[in-house]
Scaffold this motif. Structure first.
Motif, PDB file in Angstrom:
ATOM      1  N   ASP A 402       0.858  -1.187   0.000  1.00 47.46           N
ATOM      2  CA  ASP A 402       0.000   0.000   0.000  1.00 47.46           C
ATOM      3  C   ASP A 402       0.898   1.242   0.000  1.00 47.46           C
ATOM      4  O   ASP A 402       1.136   1.841   1.045  1.00 47.46           O
ATOM      5  CB  ASP A 402      -0.925  -0.006   1.217  1.00 47.46           C
ATOM      6  CG  ASP A 402      -1.801   1.240   1.258  1.00 47.46           C
ATOM      7  OD1 ASP A 402      -2.491   1.501   0.263  1.00 47.46           O
ATOM      8  OD2 ASP A 402      -1.783   1.955   2.293  1.00 47.46           O
ATOM      9  N   THR A 405       0.650   7.819  -2.316  1.00 42.04           N
ATOM     10  CA  THR A 405       0.309   8.289  -3.655  1.00 42.04           C
ATOM     11  C   THR A 405       1.489   8.981  -4.310  1.00 42.04           C
ATOM     12  O   THR A 405       1.760   8.809  -5.499  1.00 42.04           O
ATOM     13  CB  THR A 405      -0.888   9.254  -3.573  1.00 42.04           C
ATOM     14  OG1 THR A 405      -2.006   8.532  -3.067  1.00 42.04           O
ATOM     15  CG2 THR A 405      -1.235   9.825  -4.928  1.00 42.04           C
ATOM     16  N   ILE A 418       2.802   6.968  -7.667  1.00 40.28           N
ATOM     17  CA  ILE A 418       2.239   5.624  -7.734  1.00 40.28           C
ATOM     18  C   ILE A 418       1.630   5.313  -9.099  1.00 40.28           C
ATOM     19  O   ILE A 418       1.682   4.168  -9.559  1.00 40.28           O
ATOM     20  CB  ILE A 418       1.208   5.392  -6.604  1.00 40.28           C
ATOM     21  CG1 ILE A 418       0.934   3.903  -6.442  1.00 40.28           C
ATOM     22  CG2 ILE A 418      -0.055   6.183  -6.837  1.00 40.28           C
ATOM     23  CD1 ILE A 418       2.162   3.070  -6.187  1.00 40.28           C
ATOM     24  N   HIS A 422       3.778   2.183 -10.291  1.00 39.23           N
ATOM     25  CA  HIS A 422       3.155   1.008  -9.676  1.00 39.23           C
ATOM     26  C   HIS A 422       3.487  -0.295 -10.415  1.00 39.23           C
ATOM     27  O   HIS A 422       3.629  -1.348  -9.784  1.00 39.23           O
ATOM     28  CB  HIS A 422       1.633   1.182  -9.577  1.00 39.23           C
ATOM     29  CG  HIS A 422       0.913   1.061 -10.884  1.00 39.23           C
ATOM     30  ND1 HIS A 422       0.750   2.111 -11.754  1.00 39.23           N
ATOM     31  CD2 HIS A 422       0.302  -0.011 -11.477  1.00 39.23           C
ATOM     32  CE1 HIS A 422       0.069   1.717 -12.814  1.00 39.23           C
ATOM     33  NE2 HIS A 422      -0.218   0.431 -12.675  1.00 39.23           N
ATOM     34  N   THR A 443      -4.370   1.321  -3.321  1.00 37.73           N
ATOM     35  CA  THR A 443      -3.997   2.729  -3.439  1.00 37.73           C
ATOM     36  C   THR A 443      -5.230   3.599  -3.228  1.00 37.73           C
ATOM     37  O   THR A 443      -6.360   3.160  -3.466  1.00 37.73           O
ATOM     38  CB  THR A 443      -3.381   3.033  -4.818  1.00 37.73           C
ATOM     39  OG1 THR A 443      -3.022   4.416  -4.880  1.00 37.73           O
ATOM     40  CG2 THR A 443      -4.357   2.725  -5.946  1.00 37.73           C
TER      41      THR A 443
END
Length: 488
Positions: A402, A405, A418, A422, A443
C-alpha cells in the motif's frame, strides 16, 4: 490599607477560575490566599469549554487562550476558539466576555462580534483584548446552527452503531462530507472512552472563508452534542493537499497514545501528533482478510506505516512477518503494535519513550529468513529491486503493498509517483511471491488506472468492492484494491 479592608468586608459576587493545568490552579489558590481572598474565590481544574454560569445575575467571563506555535497546536486552537464561542452563545446570554489573545486572527472563529478591541502586550508579544456583549436572546434559542448536519450524523450513527455492534467493530467512519456544506470526515475510536477524530477538508478558494468557519463551528458543536463527549475527546485536523510525505510529518508533541481493538488485534493510535491517527480505517476489511489468510504463511508488508496489517497477520498465525518502511517513527510504532499483542520483533529496543521512533535500531536493513517478526528500515523501492534481482529472492506466501500516492522524502532515491511507478513495484513484488502466493495491492489515488499491459503476465483481480466496509460505501472512496498472483 483602608480601601483593602473595606473591600474585603464587602459582599463580593461569585469569583471562579479554571485551568486544565493543576499547577496553574495551585498557583492561583496560593495567590488568592496571599491576597486574603481564599474564602471568596474558587479555583478548579476544568476545561474552559465546559464552563457554565456562576451566580444568579449575568457577569463577566475572562479568557486568555493559549497561542500555539506548532501546526498541530494550530488545529487545536481552531477547535478551541470555535467551541468557546459556541459555549458563550449557548450558556452565557446577557453576560459580557473578554478574550485576551495573542492570536487575534482567530477571533472570528468565536462567531461573536467584538464591540471593542484594545491593543495590549503580554511581555513583548503584541496581543488584543476583544470585548463582547453576548445577546440574551441567543441563550434562549434552541438552535445553534447545523441542524441539517446533526440530522445526517444522527441518521448515520443509528445505522452504523447497529452494524458495528453486529460486526464487532469499535473504530469506524461516521460521516464523510455527506453534505457539501459540511466538508468534514468524522471517525470514531473506542478506547479509554469514545474519541471523535474530525478532519476538515480545506475549502476551495471560491468558498467564503467566513462561511467555512461558521460551518466548521456548527459541525464541531453538533458532533459534541450527538456523541455526548468531552471537548478533550474531540480531535480536530485540517486536511489539505499534501506534498511528498508531509501527511506523515509530526504536527505536535503530545505523545498521548490510546489502545484500540480491531477483530481481536490491539493497536496504538494517536489523535494529536500526526495528521493521521496511525490506523487507516478504510483498510479494516483488508486487514481482516490478511489476518484470516495468514496462518502458517510468510507475510511481507511493504510501505508498512505503523504495522497494523503486520499485527493482524501475526495474530492470525503467520509463520513469519517482514515489514519494510523508511520511517524510524513508524517502524518503532509497528514494534509497539506487535508488543501490544504479546509479540516481539527483531531489533534492539532503546529507552522507553512516547516517541516510538526513538526505540528503533536504525541499522536494520537486511532480510533474515529465520526471524519471526522482522522490521527493516530502508527505501521500499530500492529494497524490492535488490531482492527481486537476487538469483534466489526471498519467497512470501502473502504480500501487502500500500504505497503512498506520491513521495519526495529526502531519505529515498528519487521520487515515488504511484501512477507512474506502480507497475515496476508490482513486478518486483511478484518476483518474491512463493508458488500459489498472493499479492494485495491497494492505493487511494483518485483516478488511478492499473497498467494491465505492463502486468500482462500476472493475474490481477479488482476486489475493491470486497474491501469496502459499511462505513466507506457512502460516498465511494478513492480506495482501490487488487488481488494479484501468477497464472496457474
Amino acid at each position: 490599607e483602608a480601601r483593602r479592608k473595606t473591600g474585603l468586608n464587602r459582599q463580593l459576587p461569585p469569583l471562579q477560575g479554571t485551568d486544565l493545568d493543576p499547577a496553574a490552579v495551585r498557583a492561583a489558590q496560593d495567590n488568592a490566599q496571599r491576597a486574603g481572598l481564599a474564602s471568596q474565590t474558587r479555583f478548579a481544574v476544568a476545561d474552559a469549554l465546559d464552563l457554565r454560569p456562576v451566580g444568579v445575575v449575568p457577569g463577566l467571563v475572562v479568557c486568555n487562550p493559549p497561542y500555539g506555535e506548532r501546526l498541530g497546536q494550530e488545529s487545536e486552537l481552531i477547535k478551541l476558539y470555535s467551541l468557546l464561542g459556541a459555549t458563550l452563545r449557548q450558556h452565557f446570554g446577557g453576560w459580557k466576555a473578554a478574550v485576551f489573545t495573542g492570536r487575534p486572527d482567530l477571533g472570528p472563529r468565536l462567531g461573536l462580534r467584538a464591540h471593542d478591541s484594545y491593543a495590549l502586550y503580554n511581555g513583548a508579544l503584541p496581543c488584543r483584548l476583544l470585548c463582547f456583549d453576548i445577546p440574551a436572546a441567543e441563550a434562549a434559542a434552541a438552535s445553534t446552527g447545523g441542524e441539517d448536519f446533526a440530522n445526517r450524523l444522527r441518521k448515520n450513527l443509528k445505522h452504523l452503531q447497529r452494524w458495528a455492534a453486529r460486526e464487532g467493530v469499535s473504530c469506524y467512519r461516521a460521516y464523510d462530507a455527506d453534505l457539501p456544506d459540511y466538508a468534514v470526515a468524522v471517525d470514531l475510536y473506542q478506547s479509554d472512552g469514545l474519541h471523535a477524530h474530525v478532519q476538515e477538508y480545506a475549502a476551495p478558494k471560491s468558498i467564503d472563508p467566513v462561511r467555512a468557519e461558521k460551518r466548521l463551528r456548527e459541525a464541531l458543536v453538533q458532533i459534541r452534542a450527538a456523541l455526548d463527549i468531552p471537548a478533550a475527546q474531540l480531535h480536530y485536523k485540517l486536511r489539505q493537499a499534501q506534498k511528498g510525505g508531509t501527511q506523515y510529518e509530526k504536527q505536535d508533541a503530545q505523545g498521548r497514545f490510546h489502545a484500540v481493538e480491531e477483530h481481536g488485534v490491539k493497536l496504538w493510535v494517536n489523535f494529536d501528533d500526526y495528521l493521521d491517527t496511525g490506523l487507516f480505517l478504510d483498510h479494516r476489511p483488508l486487514r481482516l482478510r490478511l489476518q484470516r489468510e495468514a496462518r502458517g504463511k510468510r507475510f511481507l508488508n511493504l510501505f508498512c506505516y505503523t504495522g497494523a496489517a503486520t499485527a493482524h497477520a501475526a495474530v492470525g498465525g503467520a509463520r513469519q512477518t517482514v515489514s519494510v518502511d523508511l520511517s524510524n517513527t513508524y517502524l518503532g510504532w509497528a514494534a509497539r503494535n506487535l508488543a501490544l499483542n504479546g509479540l516481539s520483533s527483531s531489533f534492539r529496543r532503546g529507552p522507553e519513550s512516547s516517541d516510538f521512533g526513538k526505540t528503533l535500531d536504525t541499522g536494520l536493513r537486511r532480510y533474515d529468513e529465520k526471524s519471526p517478526h522482522q522490521l527493516i528500515r530502508t527505501d521500499c523501492r530500492q529494497w524490492l529491486r535488490e531482492q527481486a534481482a537476487l538469483a534466489r529472492p526471498p519467497q512470501f506466501d502473502l504480500i501487502f503493498c500500500d504505497p503512498p500516492t506520491f513521495s519526495t522524502s529526502k531519505k529515498m532515491t528519487g521520487t515515488l509517483d504511484i501512477q507512474r511507478d506502480h507497475a515496476e513495484l508490482i513486478q518486483h513484488a511478484a518476483r518474491l511471491l512463493a508458488p500459489g502466493g498472493v499479492l494485495y495491492f491497494s492505493t487511494n489515488r483518485r483516478g488511478f488506472k492499473l497498467d494491465r499491459e505492463s502486468l500482462a503476465d500476472l493475474k490481477a483481480e479488482d476486489i475493491t468492492a470486497q474491501t469496502l466496509g459499511e462505513d466507506f460505501k457512502r460516498p465511494p472512496p478513492a480506495h482501490r484494491c487488487w488481488k494479484i498472483s501468477h497464472p496457474d
